[in-house]
Design an enzyme around this catalytic site. Structure first.
Site, short mmCIF file in Angstrom:
data_model
loop_
_atom_site.label_atom_id
_atom_site.label_comp_id
_atom_site.label_asym_id
_atom_site.label_seq_id
_atom_site.Cartn_x
_atom_site.Cartn_y
_atom_site.Cartn_z
N GLU A 133 48.96 29.26 35.96
CA GLU A 133 47.79 30.03 36.42
C GLU A 133 47.12 30.65 35.19
OE1 GLU A 133 46.40 33.39 39.68
OE2 GLU A 133 48.45 33.41 38.95
N ALA A 144 44.10 40.40 37.95
CA ALA A 144 45.21 41.11 37.31
C ALA A 144 45.78 40.35 36.12
CB ALA A 144 46.31 41.36 38.34
N HIS A 196 40.09 32.16 39.53
CA HIS A 196 39.72 33.12 38.48
C HIS A 196 38.41 32.65 37.84
CE1 HIS A 196 43.21 35.78 38.61
NE2 HIS A 196 43.91 34.69 38.93
N HIS A 217 44.40 31.33 45.48
CA HIS A 217 44.24 32.53 46.35
C HIS A 217 42.79 32.71 46.79
CE1 HIS A 217 43.48 34.32 42.39
NE2 HIS A 217 44.78 34.47 42.13
N HIS A 251 45.26 41.32 50.81
CA HIS A 251 44.36 40.54 49.97
C HIS A 251 43.17 39.99 50.75
CE1 HIS A 251 47.55 40.56 46.94
NE2 HIS A 251 46.67 40.07 46.08
N ASP A 272 52.17 34.76 46.08
CA ASP A 272 51.73 35.39 44.82
C ASP A 272 52.67 36.56 44.51
OD1 ASP A 272 50.26 35.82 42.54
OD2 ASP A 272 48.48 36.57 43.54
#
Length: 381
Positions: A133, A144, A196, A217, A251, A272
């Site tokens: 990731e 994060a 991301h 995610h 989330h 996660d």
């Protein structure tokens, strides 16, 4: 109902009875197994009409950072602790997931992971490989992740892949050169997820056309859906067959989960999970980041969600709590993730699949876990 070949020398046949969720539906009867499923006996049933336990495929989690106080970036024996803790919550196979980090940190983490990927330890989930990731993400959408984002190169990925098998890699497709990287990684046989990312809808569509096949995610750490600027979320909802989502109900709102389920045929669940999973409230490490566990979540000091404390058995219960039936929920914590990785021998119960199983009572409380036929000790879960 179904049968495999004879037992091999040294194998012992075991048997469980209950409501078995097979690849063709519910069967009330028995399942014979050793390392693999040998036979399933019984007749089709509606499990609401009896009081027997549920026997489901073991959970498959493709996004795991840590558990039991350990993080994958700790290297050393951390992954063994993680895999054992998650096995006690029904995860039978998983991808160890790294954080964005300097290359020496990634190499050290993968060195430890490479050994575990070759041989499963007793009492542990099967580590199928690595989910990288980052670091090939957008520095403007770190979430994060620490600020070590890089523009990716195929040579660099090959170097890491030589240390430990990378099965899945998260990429921000809008970063210069990354569309070519997506195509090259796909040609190598890796699964590529988009995440991301500040990419547009068009960036997402282009990446899917070049081989990307899922989203990291969903909704979190990506450009949002707007009716005039659909963003990466819009690309996922309009075009994806697969995507991961975190169903901790922190989330993503339950309504947004249902939207994704209607749009994405094989939406699958991940935890996660972080080092804080299975641990008391307090401070933990997520890669180089300090995170805080409190109020059922994990956050950075500024309040940003930083992974989760979710376990896959709780993910199943959460899905049922928002209206899914058990069979549908089971596919989203087992079968679809296995399908995404192209694994026909996991994530389902039928003759010749691995005997990866969870047994749950009528309240969906986990009462037994089997990984490749081995019964896992749940006493310290």
């Amino acid at each position: 109902m179904s049968a495999a070949g004879p037992l091999q020398q040294g194998q012992q046949c075991q048997q469980l009875q209950g409501n078995i969720l097979t690849s063709s539906g519910w069967v009330q009867g028995s399942i014979d197994f050793s390392e693999r499923v040998l036979a399933i006996h019984g007749s089709a049933t509606d499990p609401s009409l009896n009081q027997e336990h549920y026997i489901l495929p073991g959970f498959v989690d493709l996004h795991v950072h840590g558990a039991g106080g350990k993080d994958t970036m700790d290297a050393g024996t951390a992954i063994t602790t993680i895999a054992r803790k998650l096995a006690q919550h029904g995860t039978t196979s998983m991808l160890a997931t790294t954080m964005t980090a300097p290359m020496p940190d990634l190499e050290a983490a993968l060195l430890a992971l490479g050994t575990v990927c070759k041989q499963r330890s007793a009492g542990s989930a099967r580590v199928l490989g690595v989910h990288l990731e980052g670091p090939y993400i957008n520095p403007g959408k770190l979430g994060a992740q620490p600020d070590f984002a890089l523009s990716g190169s195929l040579e660099q990925v090959k170097k890491l892949h030589a240390i430990a098998p990378i099965r899945l890699i998260t990429v921000a497709p809008e970063v210069n050169g990354h569309l070519d990287l997506v195509r090259e990684l796909t040609a190598m046989g890796m699964r590529v997820q988009l995440g991301h990312t500040l990419g547009t809808y068009d960036d997402g569509v282009a990446a899917l056309a070049n081989g990307a096949s899922s989203f990291t995610h969903l909704y979190n750490a990506m450009s949002r859906l707007d009716h005039r600027a659909p963003g990466m979320v819009g690309a996922a909802l309009a075009h994806a067959e697969f995507s991961e989502i975190i169903p901790d109900l922190l989330h993503v709102h339950p309504g947004a989960i249902k939207v994704a389920m209607r749009a994405i045929p094989k939406l699958y669940c991940v935890t996660d999970s972080t080092a804080a999973s299975g641990m008391p409230d307090g401070e933990y490490m997520l890669g180089r980041q300090v995170v805080h566990k409190c109020l059922g979540g994990v956050r950075l000091a500024d309040g940003t969600l930083a992974g989760s404390t979710l376990t896959m058995d709780q993910a199943l219960r959460n899905l049922v709590s928002i209206g899914l039936d058990i069979a549908d929920a089971s596919k989203r914590v087992s079968t679809y993730a296995a399908d995404f990785l192209g694994m026909s021998e996991r994530g389902r119960l039928q003759a010749n699949t691995y005997a990866d199983m969870v047994v749950l009572d009528r309240a969906l409380k986990l009462i037994a876990v089997y990984i490749e036929g081995e019964k896992i000790d749940l006493e310290n879960a």
